[in-house]
Every structure is written in structure tokens, then in C-alpha cells.
Design an enzyme around this catalytic site. Structure first.
Site, mmCIF file in Angstrom:
data_model
loop_
_atom_site.group_PDB
_atom_site.id
_atom_site.type_symbol
_atom_site.label_atom_id
_atom_site.label_comp_id
_atom_site.label_asym_id
_atom_site.label_seq_id
_atom_site.Cartn_x
_atom_site.Cartn_y
_atom_site.Cartn_z
ATOM 1 N N TYR A 52 -0.788 4.659 13.176
ATOM 2 C CA TYR A 52 -2.136 5.213 13.019
ATOM 3 C C TYR A 52 -3.067 4.680 14.117
ATOM 4 O O TYR A 52 -2.599 4.041 15.060
ATOM 5 C CB TYR A 52 -2.634 4.950 11.590
ATOM 6 C CG TYR A 52 -1.746 5.656 10.582
ATOM 7 C CD1 TYR A 52 -1.711 7.050 10.528
ATOM 8 C CD2 TYR A 52 -0.886 4.947 9.747
ATOM 9 C CE1 TYR A 52 -0.852 7.718 9.642
ATOM 10 C CE2 TYR A 52 -0.029 5.607 8.867
ATOM 11 C CZ TYR A 52 -0.021 6.989 8.825
ATOM 12 O OH TYR A 52 0.827 7.657 7.972
ATOM 13 N N ALA A 99 -3.744 3.684 1.439
ATOM 14 C CA ALA A 99 -4.649 3.726 2.585
ATOM 15 C C ALA A 99 -5.852 4.618 2.281
ATOM 16 O O ALA A 99 -5.706 5.691 1.697
ATOM 17 C CB ALA A 99 -3.894 4.252 3.799
ATOM 18 N N HIS A 153 -5.424 -1.567 8.257
ATOM 19 C CA HIS A 153 -4.138 -0.911 8.521
ATOM 20 C C HIS A 153 -3.977 -0.744 10.033
ATOM 21 O O HIS A 153 -4.519 0.180 10.634
ATOM 22 C CB HIS A 153 -4.133 0.452 7.827
ATOM 23 C CG HIS A 153 -2.782 1.095 7.717
ATOM 24 N ND1 HIS A 153 -1.672 0.619 8.376
ATOM 25 C CD2 HIS A 153 -2.363 2.174 7.002
ATOM 26 C CE1 HIS A 153 -0.627 1.390 8.076
ATOM 27 N NE2 HIS A 153 -1.022 2.335 7.246
ATOM 28 N N ARG A 191 -2.390 -5.524 8.598
ATOM 29 C CA ARG A 191 -1.000 -5.053 8.519
ATOM 30 C C ARG A 191 -0.501 -4.576 9.878
ATOM 31 O O ARG A 191 -1.168 -3.786 10.543
ATOM 32 C CB ARG A 191 -0.873 -3.916 7.494
ATOM 33 C CG ARG A 191 0.575 -3.591 7.181
ATOM 34 C CD ARG A 191 0.736 -2.647 6.016
ATOM 35 N NE ARG A 191 1.901 -3.046 5.230
ATOM 36 C CZ ARG A 191 2.742 -2.189 4.650
ATOM 37 N NH1 ARG A 191 2.553 -0.896 4.729
ATOM 38 N NH2 ARG A 191 3.774 -2.631 3.970
ATOM 39 N N GLY A 200 12.120 -3.185 2.429
ATOM 40 C CA GLY A 200 13.478 -3.210 1.909
ATOM 41 C C GLY A 200 13.855 -4.487 1.184
ATOM 42 O O GLY A 200 15.048 -4.761 0.999
ATOM 43 N N THR A 250 0.403 5.534 -0.209
ATOM 44 C CA THR A 250 -0.268 6.826 -0.326
ATOM 45 C C THR A 250 0.488 7.662 -1.342
ATOM 46 O O THR A 250 1.699 7.823 -1.230
ATOM 47 C CB THR A 250 -0.233 7.505 1.064
ATOM 48 O OG1 THR A 250 -1.015 6.713 1.950
ATOM 49 C CG2 THR A 250 -0.758 8.922 1.021
ATOM 50 N N ALA A 283 -0.853 -0.680 11.310
ATOM 51 C CA ALA A 283 0.597 -0.446 11.382
ATOM 52 C C ALA A 283 0.908 1.050 11.399
ATOM 53 O O ALA A 283 0.010 1.894 11.386
ATOM 54 C CB ALA A 283 1.268 -1.108 10.176
ATOM 55 N N PRO A 303 0.837 -1.206 0.000
ATOM 56 C CA PRO A 303 0.000 0.000 0.000
ATOM 57 C C PRO A 303 0.871 1.255 0.000
ATOM 58 O O PRO A 303 1.814 1.349 0.777
ATOM 59 C CB PRO A 303 -0.779 -0.118 1.319
ATOM 60 C CG PRO A 303 0.048 -1.016 2.186
ATOM 61 C CD PRO A 303 0.731 -1.959 1.249
HETATM 62 C C1 LIG Z 1 5.236 6.865 -1.008
HETATM 63 C C2 LIG Z 1 4.906 5.868 0.064
HETATM 64 C C3 LIG Z 1 3.629 5.819 0.575
HETATM 65 C C4 LIG Z 1 3.267 4.861 1.545
HETATM 66 N N1 LIG Z 1 1.975 4.770 1.970
HETATM 67 C C5 LIG Z 1 1.589 3.737 2.766
HETATM 68 C C6 LIG Z 1 0.209 3.501 3.031
HETATM 69 O O1 LIG Z 1 -0.697 4.187 2.527
HETATM 70 N N2 LIG Z 1 -0.099 2.458 3.844
HETATM 71 C C7 LIG Z 1 0.867 1.661 4.401
HETATM 72 O O2 LIG Z 1 0.541 0.727 5.134
HETATM 73 N N3 LIG Z 1 2.177 1.859 4.134
HETATM 74 C C8 LIG Z 1 2.556 2.842 3.316
HETATM 75 N N4 LIG Z 1 3.881 2.996 2.972
HETATM 76 C C9 LIG Z 1 4.864 2.003 3.421
HETATM 77 C C10 LIG Z 1 5.052 0.931 2.350
HETATM 78 O O3 LIG Z 1 3.879 0.150 2.188
HETATM 79 C C11 LIG Z 1 6.213 -0.018 2.707
HETATM 80 O O4 LIG Z 1 5.975 -0.558 3.964
HETATM 81 C C12 LIG Z 1 7.574 0.697 2.716
HETATM 82 O O5 LIG Z 1 7.738 1.493 1.549
HETATM 83 C C13 LIG Z 1 8.718 -0.321 2.792
HETATM 84 O O6 LIG Z 1 8.660 -1.211 1.689
HETATM 85 P P1 LIG Z 1 9.686 -1.054 0.450
HETATM 86 O O7 LIG Z 1 11.077 -1.111 1.040
HETATM 87 O O8 LIG Z 1 9.414 -2.233 -0.444
HETATM 88 O O9 LIG Z 1 9.418 0.258 -0.178
HETATM 89 C C14 LIG Z 1 4.262 3.965 2.036
HETATM 90 C C15 LIG Z 1 5.563 4.053 1.546
HETATM 91 C C16 LIG Z 1 5.889 4.981 0.567
HETATM 92 C C17 LIG Z 1 7.299 5.014 0.026
#
Ligand SMILES: Cc1cc2nc3c(=O)[nH]c(=O)nc-3n(C[C@H](O)[C@H](O)[C@H](O)COP(=O)(O)O)c2cc1C
Length: 355
Positions: free
Chosen positions: A179, A56, A174, A226, A295, A25, A176, A23
Site C-alpha cells: 500500500y 485496515a 500500515h 507494520r 503462518g 479486512t 506493509a 489486522p
Molecule cells: C481475510 C484477510 C484480510 C486481511 N486484511 C489485512 C489488513 O486489513 N491489513 C493487514 O495489514 N493485513 C491484512 N491481512 C494479512 C494478515 O494480517 C496476515 O498478515 C496474514 O493473514 C498472515 O497471517 P496468518 O498466517 O496468521 O493468517 C489479511 C489477511 C486475510 C486472510
């Protein structure tokens, strides 16, 4: 050997691969939290993911915490999302909606009637809210009255029903990243002295009620949750995360959910020291599908799946600049790097214009 391209059944959905779009935003939703054509194009570009989890979506006007983010609490929003799910399904994709209430991570300017944001306790987070007038300091939220909580639980149920009505294949709760649900779970943000605070059992009550009602509304096989045990994002922490999250898993096991989605470690500030946490212990304790995040690259993901450390892997940032990420993984192609300056602002630039 299980790998990224080993199909998997997730609740009632058959996924062709284990590559999930996390997810995210992106702050490009139309007025009043209604998704528009541009948003549909963005998701439709990413349907080779085994599963897409939407950005989200606020379950109520009170649940909103950022400018230009979507809702799932009125008919216009349902209609906007219907176009998104239609476009995704036409290309063979599977998509869940992420249910969101931000709690204290908001600002009066984003709240109905300019009200204070709500939280388990009146504790102001450090940091700034992302408002229509730019970044503004967080305020001290209003502590929820015990009698109000059932109404928020009902908002989750109604939002989940609306998500299915809008054509989503399921929902992710959500819980996590600091929030509202996480604010109830953690000792740093929940200082309540009623049935929703104090002991771990009490701090878990809100999550448990939300999961229960959403499972009733959608059927448990269409529900994921989550969690982010070590994450300090949004100024959150806990005295004893291992004990807390072990108990959360015990609480979730009987529901028979589609999956749990675990953000492992700290997001957005990877250099931050997190309290120790054993994800292997959590994985073994959970009796259903375990989705790991944070990551991961192809190599780490393949290793986690092969060893059984996870059943699915979700990727966030890699999906921003690589709409066809699974094909790039399959072809061993180098990945494009996402432009951070357009993560949360802008138009199609940095959103739908990645090749
Ligand atoms: C631009 C952006 C927006 C995000 N928005 C959300 C969100 O709406 N809901 C959520 O649970 N996590 C959100 N995250 C966290 C990501 O889902 C993810 O946990 C985080 O980027 C680490 O994963 P990655 O290393 O594969 O990027 C967001 C991350 C980024 C970079």
C-alpha cells in the site's frame, strides 16, 4: 520460559497474553465506511486476544481501495468505531486501529469524483481492484506532486487523533503489503527524482514523516508500525530488501514505539519464491517489541517466543474461525478451519457465526 501466556507490557497497555489478532479486512462495514453493530459483535467475540488490531481503516476518502471497508476520517465513522471499542473494552479487550492509505491499489470508482488513485510514481500494478462493481483492472495511478505529500501526512495525524477519540488504545501504521507507504519504500514502485525518491534515505522520508506526526498526535507508546520485507502482494518488490529494512529499523528505533509488526515471508501466495531475508538480523537490530506474523501455529509461536525470536505473535486466519483462539491454544483443542469463500464477502455467515 516466555510463552504465549506470559503477560507483556506493550507501550501503555498491559496484555495478559502475547496472542495478537492480526489486522484483517473483512468487507462487511456499513455504508460510507461506518462500522455497524455486526462489526462490534465480531470484535467483541475476539477479546481474549492479548491485543486486537482492527482491519485496515482509510485515513481519507482518497485512501480507500476496496468496497465495504471502513474509514476513520469523519465523525460518523468515529461514532461507529466508538461502539466497537466500547464493546471490546467492556469485555476487557485491548484494541488498536490500523491506519491505511492504499495508494495505487484502488480504482476511480472508489475515489472522490472518480479521480485516479495516487501513488509515488505513475506505475500501474498488475491485478484487479475490489470495487462495488466486482473486480476491475487496476489503472495507472497519478504520481503525487511533492506539495501534496504534507496533506497526506496530515491526514494520518488527523486519523490517528480520531482513532483515540473513538476509544482505540493505539494505532498501527500500515506500512506493509504494497500500500501507499510501502509504495514509497520500494525501488519497484518509487521512481521519484525529488526528496521522496531515489536513495533509501529519500524513499524512507514519507514513512518517517508519517511515524513522526502520528507519534506526536498519540504519544509513541500508542503507535505500532507494520512492515512486510519480503511480501510481493499487490505487485511490489525491491532491489535490496535487507538493506532497505535494516535502514527502516534504524529510522524507527529512536521513536520508542509500542512495537514493530513484521509480516515474515509472502502472504496469500505462500508458494511464491521470495528474495532471501534474515529476520533474526532485523529482530536483533530493533530495540523495542517485535511482533511476528505469517503462518504461525501454536508450536511455532511458542518456539519463537521461547528462543527470543519474537516478543508477540499475531494470528490472522486462525482468528477467523476460532474467536476464542487463546482458550483453544490453552486447552490444546484442535482448531476450526476458516472458510476462504467468506473471507471478504457476506454477512454474519463466515464472520460472527463461528462457534
Ligand atoms: C481475510 C484477510 C484480510 C486481511 N486484511 C489485512 C489488513 O486489513 N491489513 C493487514 O495489514 N493485513 C491484512 N491481512 C494479512 C494478515 O494480517 C496476515 O498478515 C496474514 O493473514 C498472515 O497471517 P496468518 O498466517 O496468521 O493468517 C489479511 C489477511 C486475510 C486472510
Amino acid at each position: 520460559m516466555t510463552g504465549l501466556f506470559t503477560p507483556i507490557k506493550l507501550g501503555s497497555c498491559d496484555l495478559p497474553n502475547r496472542i495478537v489478532m492480526a489486522p484483517m479486512t473483512r468487507c462487511r462495514i456499513g455504508a460510507d465506511g461506518v462500522p455497524v453493530e455486526l462489526n462490534a459483535t465480531y470484535y467483541a467475540q475476539r477479546t481474549t486476544a492479548g491485543l486486537i488490531i482492527s482491519e485496515a481503516c482509510a485515513i481519507s476518502a482518497q485512501g480507500v481501495g476496496y468496497a465495504n471497508t471502513p474509514g476513520i476520517y469523519n465523525e460518523a465513522q468515529v461514532e461507529g468505531w466508538r461502539n466497537v471499542t466500547h464493546r471490546v473494552h467492556n469485555k476487557g479487550g485491548v484494541i488498536f486501529l490500523q491506519l491505511w492509505h492504499v495508494g495505487r491499489i484502488s480504482h476511480p470508482s472508489l475515489q472522490p469524483d472518480g479521480n485516479l488513485p495516487v501513488a509515488p510514481s505513475a506505475i500501474r500494478p498488475t491485478g484487479e481492484a475490489f470495487t462495488y462493481d466486482g473486480l476491475l483492472p487496476f489503472v495507472t495511478p497519478r504520481a503525487l506532486e511533492a506539495e501534496e505529500i504534507a496533506g497526506i501526512v496530515a491526514d494520518y495525524r488527523n486519523a490517528a487523533k480520531r482513532a483515540l477519540d473513538a476509544g482505540f488504545d493505539g494505532v498501527e501504521i500500515h506500512a506493509a503489503n504494497g500500500y501507499l507507504i510501502d509504495q514509497f519504500l520500494r525501488s519497484s514502485t518509487n521512481h521519484r527524482e525529488d526528496a521522496y525518491g531515489g536513495s533509501i534515505e529519500n524513499r524512507l522520508r514519507f514513512l518517517s514523516e508519517v511515524v513522526s506526526t502520528v507519534c506526536e498526535a498519540c504519544g509513541p507508546t500508542r503507535v505500532g508500525v507494520r512492515l512486510s520485507p519480503q511480501n510481493s502482494f499487490n505487485d511490489i518488490s525491491d532491489d535490496d530488501p535487507q538493506t532497505l529494512f535494516d535502514r527502516i529499523i534504524d529510522c524507527l528505533n529512536p521513536f520508542g514505539l509500542a512495537y514493530v509488526h513484521i509480516v515474515e515471508g509472502v502472504i496469500h501466495s505462500p508458494d511464491k519464491i521470495a528474495p532471501p531475508f534474515n529476520y533474526g538480523k532485523l529482530r536483533v537490530r530493533y530495540q523495542g517489541r517485535y511482533m511476528a506474523n505469517n503462518g504461525y501455529d501454536k508450536k511455532r509461536a511458542e518456539a519463537a517466543l521461547a528462543s527470543g525470536a519474537a516478543d508477540l505473535i499475531s494470528f490472522g486466519r486462525p482468528f477467523i474461525a476460532n474467536p476464542d483462539l487463546p482458550d483453544r491454544f490453552a486447552g490444546g483443542v484442535a482448531l476450526a478451519e476458516a472458510d476462504q469463500s467468506t473471507f471478504y464477502t457476506g454477512d454474519e455467515n463466515g464472520y460472527t457465526n463461528y462457534p
